[in-house]
Scaffold this motif. Structure first.
Motif, PDB file in Angstrom:
ATOM      1  N   GLU A 229      52.413  85.356-121.381  1.00  0.00           N
ATOM      2  CA  GLU A 229      53.467  85.619-122.362  1.00  0.00           C
ATOM      3  C   GLU A 229      52.884  85.897-123.739  1.00  0.00           C
ATOM      4  O   GLU A 229      53.392  86.742-124.491  1.00  0.00           O
ATOM      5  CB  GLU A 229      54.422  84.417-122.435  1.00  0.00           C
ATOM      6  CG  GLU A 229      55.270  84.206-121.185  1.00  0.00           C
ATOM      7  CD  GLU A 229      56.208  83.014-121.324  1.00  0.00           C
ATOM      8  OE1 GLU A 229      56.768  82.843-122.420  1.00  0.00           O
ATOM      9  OE2 GLU A 229      56.345  82.248-120.355  1.00  0.00           O
ATOM     10  N   LEU A 235      55.772  90.195-129.411  1.00  0.00           N
ATOM     11  CA  LEU A 235      56.196  88.883-129.912  1.00  0.00           C
ATOM     12  C   LEU A 235      56.124  88.847-131.433  1.00  0.00           C
ATOM     13  O   LEU A 235      55.141  89.294-132.026  1.00  0.00           O
ATOM     14  CB  LEU A 235      55.286  87.782-129.350  1.00  0.00           C
ATOM     15  CG  LEU A 235      55.514  87.318-127.910  1.00  0.00           C
ATOM     16  CD1 LEU A 235      54.448  86.299-127.540  1.00  0.00           C
ATOM     17  CD2 LEU A 235      56.894  86.701-127.746  1.00  0.00           C
ATOM     18  N   ALA A 239      57.827  83.402-132.514  1.00  0.00           N
ATOM     19  CA  ALA A 239      57.789  83.192-131.066  1.00  0.00           C
ATOM     20  C   ALA A 239      56.375  82.888-130.599  1.00  0.00           C
ATOM     21  O   ALA A 239      56.148  82.020-129.752  1.00  0.00           O
ATOM     22  CB  ALA A 239      58.333  84.428-130.344  1.00  0.00           C
ATOM     23  N   TYR A 240      55.386  83.611-131.165  1.00  0.00           N
ATOM     24  CA  TYR A 240      53.990  83.373-130.789  1.00  0.00           C
ATOM     25  C   TYR A 240      53.570  81.953-131.152  1.00  0.00           C
ATOM     26  O   TYR A 240      52.946  81.249-130.358  1.00  0.00           O
ATOM     27  CB  TYR A 240      53.080  84.382-131.482  1.00  0.00           C
ATOM     28  CG  TYR A 240      51.608  84.195-131.161  1.00  0.00           C
ATOM     29  CD1 TYR A 240      51.053  84.749-130.020  1.00  0.00           C
ATOM     30  CD2 TYR A 240      50.789  83.443-132.001  1.00  0.00           C
ATOM     31  CE1 TYR A 240      49.704  84.580-129.727  1.00  0.00           C
ATOM     32  CE2 TYR A 240      49.440  83.258-131.714  1.00  0.00           C
ATOM     33  CZ  TYR A 240      48.914  83.838-130.567  1.00  0.00           C
ATOM     34  OH  TYR A 240      47.585  83.645-130.276  1.00  0.00           O
TER      35      TYR A 240
END
Length: 565
Positions: A229, A235, A239-240
């Motif tokens: 992911e 991203l 989010a990362y």
């Protein structure tokens, strides 16, 4: 005089390992999983760098390039890979049989390739001194490192060979091994080590039970999914960072499960022992800083995610756990700078000592402790960080006059011997002790701590003199961040474009090599940028960052750097 090595091609089947290769005592280096990436690269691109070989009993012994040799053998054994057989010839360079730089050739290449076992480095450096009559200065010059780094490795010679063998075999950690160097007698070291390891006396992790192993397997599977992911270039930073924090939490849980100790060991070893003036003191019930729950809104806390006031880092938002580790690395670099500037640090120490007692109000600075206790340093990946500051502090320790520190003498006699030391020797001792107390920090702000702000500018105007970014840091960056740093911060726009289609792992390896030994094809501006770059909050406050700003010029697309990708 420069030694020249004739080019030749040799069949893979005619290659054998060379006994002088400095990795020869670390067979794990050649395990298939450790060379899988190299194998895949050679399968696609071929052998980009020739092997260094010597004639030995009718064969060609690989003096430098052992990992590439192992990868070639794996390709022969892999029936799914076409084009590699025992008769396939590869490019080599022939080292004359009477060449006296055998160890140097092998070591030089290994240092610039995959990280080598630290004990291998010690044994190779020691062999160069004993066999070739080299000095730490000539060894350092040969490999482009510091004399302090060479002497730091040579300190391992103070440790009993049995203890070094235990560290190589991972029976004990490298840090545990280093601790034995503090005692001058190898026989005493051996006796202590044997007492600890006798009848299972040395505490070690217990084998996980079925439930624990199941949880470890679950964590491993989830980590693999998270890594996939995190490779998503779409991203956003939020989010990362959320994924990053989850990975950190899972890795910590896995470590706790895999390194769990038995109740008996915990009962026996849940103490810290200190040795001072011939007396051993046991400290029970100590709490590590990271285990202490910090009250929300407590003094010294900060609203920023890094524990400092909000910092403008452009488009890069460092995850909180990474920021905390970078603070630790900066504190270690600052400690090295203090140890290397004993007179200035002596003045600072004495000033704080008398000011805290005589002045009214708050302490002049909280950046150092004057209470004769080392600062506990916490870092998620301590074994992987750049060791420059550790080696510099180790060299400073080696230079201390410890003749007064004799545990067979009464404290009063030790004090008398201490007082008889020259002023310069006392300054080194005080500086070394104070350097061990530096608090985890980013660059000091003039308004918050004007004393340390000015002091850091004096003794550590450039953190890169004590710290170099490496793969351990780059691995914790997003791929997009790495490309941004290459293209915008370092002026390597063409290389950033070329690497955009590469995997993050390949970009990390490229950056690691770039900072370890800047490429010869760099322009002056690019070289200056590489030599000065660090996360902005780590550089000493007040230093002009634009001094090393890269120019717009870039090398031709077919330059050596682009090809290195």
């Amino acid at each position: 005089m420069t030694t020249s090595f004739a080019p030749l091609t040799v069949a893979i089947g005619d290659l054998v390992a060379h006994p002088a290769n400095v990795r020869s005592n670390s067979p794990e280096t050649y395990d298939p999983e450790n060379i899988a990436h190299l194998k895949a690269s050679i399968a696609v691109l071929g052998l980009l760098q020739p092997l260094m070989v010597q004639k030995l009993d009718g064969k060609y012994a690989v003096l430098a390039g052992g990992r590439r040799h192992a990868a070639l053998k794996e390709l022969i054994a892999d029936k799914a890979t076409k084009g590699f057989t025992a008769k396939t010839k590869v490019d080599c360079r022939l080292v004359p049989e009477d060449c006296d730089v055998t160890t140097a050739l092998s070591l030089a290449e290994n240092i610039t390739q995959a990280p080598m076992n630290a004990i291998d480095e010690f044994e190779a450096f020691a062999r160069m001194m004993e066999v070739d009559g080299q000095t730490p200065e000539t060894i350092a010059k040969t490999f482009g490192t510091t004399v302090a780094a060479v002497k730091g490795r040579l300190r391992y010679g103070l440790i009993h060979p049995d203890i070094r063998a235990a560290a190589r075999g991972k029976v004990i950690t490298l840090d545990t091994m280093k601790a034995f160097a503090e005692h001058p007698s190898q026989e005493a070291q051996r006796e202590v080590f044997e007492a600890l390891t006798k009848d299972g006396g040395y505490p070690g992790p217990i084998e996980p039970d079925e439930v624990t192993q199941k949880r470890i397997d679950e964590i491993t599977a989830e980590l693999e999914k998270l890594q996939v992911e995190m490779e998503d270039e779409g991203l956003d930073d939020g989010a990362y960072n959320a994924l990053y924090e989850r990975v950190d939490a899972l890795e910590e849980e896995a470590r706790d499960l895999q390194e769990a100790y038995s109740a008996e060991d915990l009962a026996r070893f849940g103490v810290i022992a200190s040795w001072s003036g011939g007396q051993v003191t046991l400290h029970v019930g100590l709490v590590r800083p990271e285990d202490t729950v910090k009250e929300e809104g407590a003094r010294g806390s900060s609203s920023g995610p890094t524990g400092e006031e909000a910092l403008d880092a452009g488009e890069i938002t460092y995850p909180a756990s990474l920021a905390e580790d970078l603070k630790t690395e900066r504190a270690m670099a600052l400690g090295a700078a203090m140890a290397l500037h004993p007179e200035a640090t002596l003045d600072l120490t004495l000033f704080k000592l008398v000011s805290d007692v005589l002045a009214s109000g708050m302490s002049v600075t909280q950046a150092i402790k004057i209470d004769a206790r080392k600062e506990y340093r916490s870092h998620a990946k301590m074994d992987e960080i750049d060791e420059t500051s550790l080696e510099q502090v180790g060299a400073a320790h080696d230079a201390l006059d410890l003749s007064w520190l004799d545990d067979t003498r009464a404290p009063a006699d030790q004090f008398a011997a201490f007082r008889a030391l020259e002023a310069g020797e006392k300054a080194k001792l005080v500086a070394y002790a104070t350097a061990s107390t530096t608090q985890s920090c980013f660059a000091r702000d003039r308004q918050r701590d004007s004393l340390m702000h000015a002091f850091e500018i004096e003794i550590m105007p450039d953190i890169r003199a004590h710290w170099t970014p490496n793969a351990a840091l780059f691995n914790r960056f997003k791929k997009a961040w790495l490309l941004k740093i290459l293209g915008e911060d370092l002026g390597l726009a063409q290389e950033a474009v070329t690497l955009a289609s590469s995997s993050k792992k390949e970009i990390v390896a490229f950056c690691d090599k770039l900072f370890a030994e800047p490429f010869a094809t760099l322009t002056d501006a690019q070289r200056a940028a590489v030599g000065a770059w660090c996360p902005p909050m780590m550089q000493t406050a007040g230093v002009a960052f634009d001094e090393a700003e890269p120019a717009a010029e870039t090398p031709e697309p077919d330059g050596d750097i682009a090809q290195a990708a």
